[in-house]
Write a protein that holds these residues in place. Structure first.
Motif, PDB file in Angstrom:
ATOM      1  N   UNK A  78       3.405 -21.750  10.787  1.00 56.82           N
ATOM      2  CA  UNK A  78       2.842 -22.244   9.537  1.00 56.82           C
ATOM      3  C   UNK A  78       2.956 -20.689   8.682  1.00 56.82           C
ATOM      4  N   UNK A  79       3.223 -21.188   7.382  1.00 60.71           N
ATOM      5  CA  UNK A  79       3.277 -19.985   6.366  1.00 60.71           C
ATOM      6  C   UNK A  79       2.097 -19.734   5.767  1.00 60.71           C
ATOM      7  N   UNK A  80       2.197 -18.761   4.690  1.00 63.50           N
ATOM      8  CA  UNK A  80       0.963 -18.647   4.050  1.00 63.50           C
ATOM      9  C   UNK A  80       0.472 -19.977   3.157  1.00 63.50           C
ATOM     10  N   UNK A  81      -0.664 -20.373   3.578  1.00 64.04           N
ATOM     11  CA  UNK A  81      -1.200 -21.516   2.867  1.00 64.04           C
ATOM     12  C   UNK A  81      -1.213 -21.500   1.330  1.00 64.04           C
ATOM     13  N   UNK A  82      -0.921 -22.503   0.743  1.00 58.70           N
ATOM     14  CA  UNK A  82      -1.038 -22.485  -0.715  1.00 58.70           C
ATOM     15  C   UNK A  82      -2.532 -22.699  -1.076  1.00 58.70           C
ATOM     16  N   UNK A  83      -2.804 -22.492  -2.481  1.00 57.42           N
ATOM     17  CA  UNK A  83      -4.184 -22.086  -2.708  1.00 57.42           C
ATOM     18  C   UNK A  83      -4.755 -23.751  -2.527  1.00 57.42           C
ATOM     19  N   UNK A  84      -6.006 -23.635  -2.688  1.00 59.65           N
ATOM     20  CA  UNK A  84      -6.805 -25.176  -2.585  1.00 59.65           C
ATOM     21  C   UNK A  84      -6.699 -25.756  -3.607  1.00 59.65           C
ATOM     22  N   UNK A  85      -6.580 -27.058  -3.558  1.00 58.94           N
ATOM     23  CA  UNK A  85      -6.356 -27.983  -4.832  1.00 58.94           C
ATOM     24  C   UNK A  85      -7.895 -28.290  -5.188  1.00 58.94           C
ATOM     25  N   UNK A  86      -7.666 -28.067  -6.790  1.00 62.43           N
ATOM     26  CA  UNK A  86      -9.265 -28.314  -7.325  1.00 62.43           C
ATOM     27  C   UNK A  86      -8.998 -29.404  -8.319  1.00 62.43           C
ATOM     28  N   UNK A  87      -9.272 -30.574  -8.035  1.00 67.18           N
ATOM     29  CA  UNK A  87      -9.033 -31.730  -9.222  1.00 67.18           C
ATOM     30  C   UNK A  87      -9.589 -31.430 -10.558  1.00 67.18           C
ATOM     31  N   UNK A  89     -10.387 -28.422 -11.925  1.00 67.87           N
ATOM     32  CA  UNK A  89     -10.199 -27.046 -12.504  1.00 67.87           C
ATOM     33  C   UNK A  89      -8.657 -26.758 -12.373  1.00 67.87           C
ATOM     34  N   UNK A  90      -8.024 -26.104 -13.537  1.00 72.42           N
ATOM     35  CA  UNK A  90      -6.714 -25.833 -13.370  1.00 72.42           C
ATOM     36  C   UNK A  90      -6.591 -24.882 -12.344  1.00 72.42           C
ATOM     37  N   UNK A  91      -5.654 -24.974 -11.430  1.00 69.49           N
ATOM     38  CA  UNK A  91      -5.296 -24.045 -10.346  1.00 69.49           C
ATOM     39  C   UNK A  91      -3.886 -23.473 -10.916  1.00 69.49           C
ATOM     40  N   UNK A  92      -3.507 -23.684 -12.002  1.00 70.95           N
ATOM     41  CA  UNK A  92      -2.221 -22.830 -12.194  1.00 70.95           C
ATOM     42  C   UNK A  92      -1.981 -21.385 -12.017  1.00 70.95           C
ATOM     43  N   UNK A  93      -3.276 -20.546 -12.421  1.00 71.25           N
ATOM     44  CA  UNK A  93      -2.980 -19.108 -12.179  1.00 71.25           C
ATOM     45  C   UNK A  93      -2.871 -19.011 -10.636  1.00 71.25           C
ATOM     46  N   UNK A  94      -3.736 -19.655  -9.731  1.00 70.07           N
ATOM     47  CA  UNK A  94      -3.752 -19.317  -8.586  1.00 70.07           C
ATOM     48  C   UNK A  94      -2.550 -19.664  -8.015  1.00 70.07           C
ATOM     49  N   UNK A  95      -1.882 -20.793  -8.167  1.00 67.23           N
ATOM     50  CA  UNK A  95      -0.490 -21.257  -7.617  1.00 67.23           C
ATOM     51  C   UNK A  95       0.594 -20.025  -8.026  1.00 67.23           C
ATOM     52  N   UNK A  96       0.547 -19.640  -9.234  1.00 63.93           N
ATOM     53  CA  UNK A  96       1.396 -18.810  -9.945  1.00 63.93           C
ATOM     54  C   UNK A  96       1.462 -17.471  -8.993  1.00 63.93           C
ATOM     55  N   UNK A  97      -0.038 -16.866  -8.728  1.00 66.63           N
ATOM     56  CA  UNK A  97      -0.167 -15.875  -7.789  1.00 66.63           C
ATOM     57  C   UNK A  97       0.430 -15.853  -6.596  1.00 66.63           C
TER      58      UNK A  97
END
Length: 234
Positions: A78-87, A89-97
């Motif tokens: 298992x790799x480093x998990x992607x950020x949690x999905x927040x339906x 709220x925008x999760x673009x910043x967390x995904x980019x980080x």
């Protein structure tokens, strides 16, 4: 009475002084020439006579060991998990980080990792029992590229028609040439049977559905495991 000899030499004339502006023009011209020479040499020679540093070289691709595991025996790590999905709220910043962090470790493109991570995030909410990791999608893309496939992740037209979905909430139709849509559609296809791909049985079953060739699944396994391992390395 002796005659006086006449001289045939031309009379001498005193040298005329230079106009006062000529020395000033010569001095100004010297300054201009010196400036041009300095401009042309700036950046060529550094202090101490050292040459300028060479441009940075691109990092080599991550080494992928050829593991060739037997079907149904193990799953990729298992790799480093992607950020949690927040339906809501925008999760673009967390995904980019997250993508930038994983890119530095795996040497994959942050843009590509955003597509794989977004697919994991969305499937985590839509198919919580599937447990699909972004690393498997990255492994598939690695094998597709190695085989010279034209698309980011190649899917059969019938599979695309049944499972395709837009990876962005912009109302547009899914595009098979868009990596975000291709990764999300592939994730939906791998999780369509309801199997838990975190188990050896589930992972190999979903991969054999995607491509029945054992060598293909083995190559995906090796790449996914290498990317996952690198993503959590200190």
């Amino acid at each position: 009475m002796a005659e006086t000899a006449q001289s045939t030499e031309a009379p001498e004339h005193p040298a005329r002084p230079l106009p006062p502006y000529v020395p000033r023009l010569a001095f100004a011209g010297g300054l201009v020439l010196t400036g041009v020479v300095l401009i042309m040499t700036v950046g060529v020679n550094r202090p101490g006579g050292e040459p300028p540093p060479p441009p940075p070289q691109p990092q080599p691709a991550l080494a992928v060991p050829d593991q060739r595991p037997q079907p149904g025996v193990a799953t990729p790590r298992a790799g480093l998990a992607a950020p949690p999905d927040r339906p809501t709220v925008s999760d673009a910043a967390e995904l980019e980080t997250w993508a930038n962090r994983v890119a530095a470790k795996t040497r994959l493109s942050a843009t590509d990792l955003s597509a794989y991570g977004r697919a994991e995030m969305w499937l985590r909410r839509q198919k919580p029992g599937c447990h699909l990791s972004w690393a498997t999608l990255a492994g598939i893309s690695h094998v597709e590229a190695a085989q010279g496939r034209p698309g980011p992740i190649t899917l059969d037209p019938g599979v695309w028609a049944k499972h395709s979905a837009r990876a962005r909430s912009d109302g547009k139709q899914p595009d098979p040439k868009d990596l975000d849509d291709a990764a999300f559609t592939t994730a939906r296809y791998l999780c369509a049977a309801g199997d838990d791909v975190a188990t050896p049985e589930g992972w190999w079953k979903s991969m054999r559905t995607f491509d029945p060739a054992v060598p293909y699944a083995q190559e995906v396994f090796s790449a996914a495991d290498a990317y996952a391992d690198a993503s959590v390395a200190p």
